[in-house]
Write an enzyme that holds these catalytic residues in place. Structure first.
Site: not given
Length: 461
Positions: A77, A152, A176
């Protein structure tokens, strides 16, 4: 090649049935073919990935394998720092940001010889649950590109679900990792708070932030967790413990005691989603599990406590930057940061009191059960851009619903995993398992049981 699990790929490498270069090229080809539509990646490290794969293959030929992750292509990420490579946090402000050093988990991947494919898309600053990023593109669900992948860590989930990576790292402050795992039909694990280093992870809310994993299977999640966990003295919250041995511990054969808390975790669930989750629990009982009714009274105040702590800590962290460059934030994230000034100090302290009570209630509950089960998401997967959702004729806020059931484990810092357990509207449904502190093996053992009982159809996109 790209649909194999991490564990299967590691075994194929060990048997010389494939090479790291072949696995990596298959992932890169998948990215090239599909990422213009899915927007899972912000940065693709094609040359570096090929170089890392060739180095892994050379180590294997020389008998110097670093472990089961050596040569496996993974994604990271883009709020986890990579030294010398642009790390954007999903923000226009950091479009050219070059970190001086790696995040702790990136160092651990490098130590284990993993091949880094690139940086995955995320909701700006990880402050949202859809990965509708105004700066780097809207990330889309590979099961249906008109639906959200969640967030997210949406890019990491899409990369794994679509076969662009064999596994991925994400972060989880209010769900997330588990929200996109459920929406994209994969496994997402948020470990115990402090079990995995958050060093070099751009903060959202420091007392809620967790770094975790997204994978095809529960066994893969254990494999990846064991590689990235362990003490990091640079982080005050890091637990002074050696790396986990989850892959070994989750092999226990004892029947599972599954706690069921009805008033919060099964309240106002979309009927179709609830049917799938309860059907899965019924199948687990037939396979030998026991369902145990539980009460956790402070869950009624969990959403308030999490919202106050999350927004207040987020705004405190962003305060200086936001004053100087607030106009460069996306509209939804700008509004969220502004909302963090609304809770009072009294609100924040009340939220911490609720947190303490809830921690005690969970601790007592886990003296009676191994895990607690719930739907991961109480609603069907929303469409991209859909701010409200309809459930049995009732209009509900999309973001609040997506976070509602996954937030409590962040609040109290216990491990939680989502695993796919069926389909509604041709979209995956996730079941969530929460475990006691340091109980990652328990939640992944429960997830593995579900995997043996439920098989999703092949993804088509």
């Amino acid at each position: 090649m790209t649909t194999v699990s991490l564990l299967d790929a590691a075994q194929r490498l060990a048997r010389a049935e494939t090479t790291s270069r072949e696995l990596t090229e298959a992932c890169l080809a998948r990215i090239e073919e599909h990422d213009s539509a899915l927007r899972a990646f912000i940065t693709v490290e094609s040359d570096g990935a090929r170089r890392g794969a060739d180095e892994a293959d050379a180590r294997r030929r020389e008998g110097q394998v670093r472990g089961p992750l050596d040569g496996l292509p993974l994604a990271v990420k883009d709020n986890l720092a990579v030294a010398g490579r642009v790390t954007t946090m999903g923000s226009a402000i950091y479009r050219s940001h070059l970190p001086a050093e790696n995040a702790g988990v990136v160092d651990r991947l490098d130590t284990h010889g993993a091949v880094r494919l690139g940086a995955t898309n995320l909701h700006e600053f990880a402050l949202g649950v859809t990965t509708e990023n105004p700066h780097f593109g809207i990330c889309r669900n590979p099961w249906d590109t008109e639906r959200t992948p969640g967030g997210s860590s949406g890019g990491s989930a899409v990369a794994v679900s679509a076969g662009m990576a064999l596994g991925a790292l994400g972060s989880d402050t209010s769900g997330s990792i588990r929200i996109p795992a459920a929406a994209c039909g994969i496994v997402g694990l948020k470990p115990t708070y402090g079990r995995v280093s958050s060093y070099g992870c751009y903060p959202e809310a420091w007392s809620l932030d967790h770094v975790g994993v997204l994978t095809q299977t529960a066994a893969d999640a254990a494999l990846l967790l064991d590689a990235i966990s362990g003490h990091d003295p640079r982080v005050p919250s890091s637990l002074p413990l050696p790396p986990t041995m989850t892959a070994q511990e989750m092999a226990a054969e004892a029947p599972l005691r599954i706690g069921i808390e009805e008033d919060f975790f099964f309240d106002r669930i979309d009927p179709a989603v609830e049917d799938v989750v309860r059907g899965t629990l019924g199948a687990m009982v037939e396979a030998g599990a026991q369902l145990v009714p539980l009460t956790l009274p402070s869950l009624a105040e969990a959403t308030f406590a999490l919202t106050v702590i999350d927004t207040a800590e987020t705004t405190a962290f962003h305060d200086d930057q936001f004053r100087r460059r607030g106009e460069e934030y996306g509209e939804d994230v700008r509004q969220l940061v502004e909302c963090g000034t609304l809770p009072s100090a009294v609100d924040y302290l009340h939220a911490q009191q609720i947190r303490s009570r809830l921690k005690g209630e969970f601790h007592r509950a886990f003296s009676e059960v191994d895990v607690i089960a719930s739907p991961t998401l109480p609603i069907r997967t929303p469409r991209v851009g859909e701010a409200t959702v309809q459930v049995t004729g009732e209009s509900r806020d999309r973001d609040g619903e997506l976070m509602r059931l996954v937030g409590p484990s962040n609040l109290v810092g216990i491990p939680s995993a989502s695993v796919p357990c069926g389909m509604v509207d041709e979209m995956p449904v996730g079941i969530q398992f929460l475990g006691p502190a340091l109980g990652e093996a328990a939640v992944l053992r429960a997830a593995a049981v579900v995997e043996r009982l439920v098989e999703l159809p092949d993804i088509r996109f």
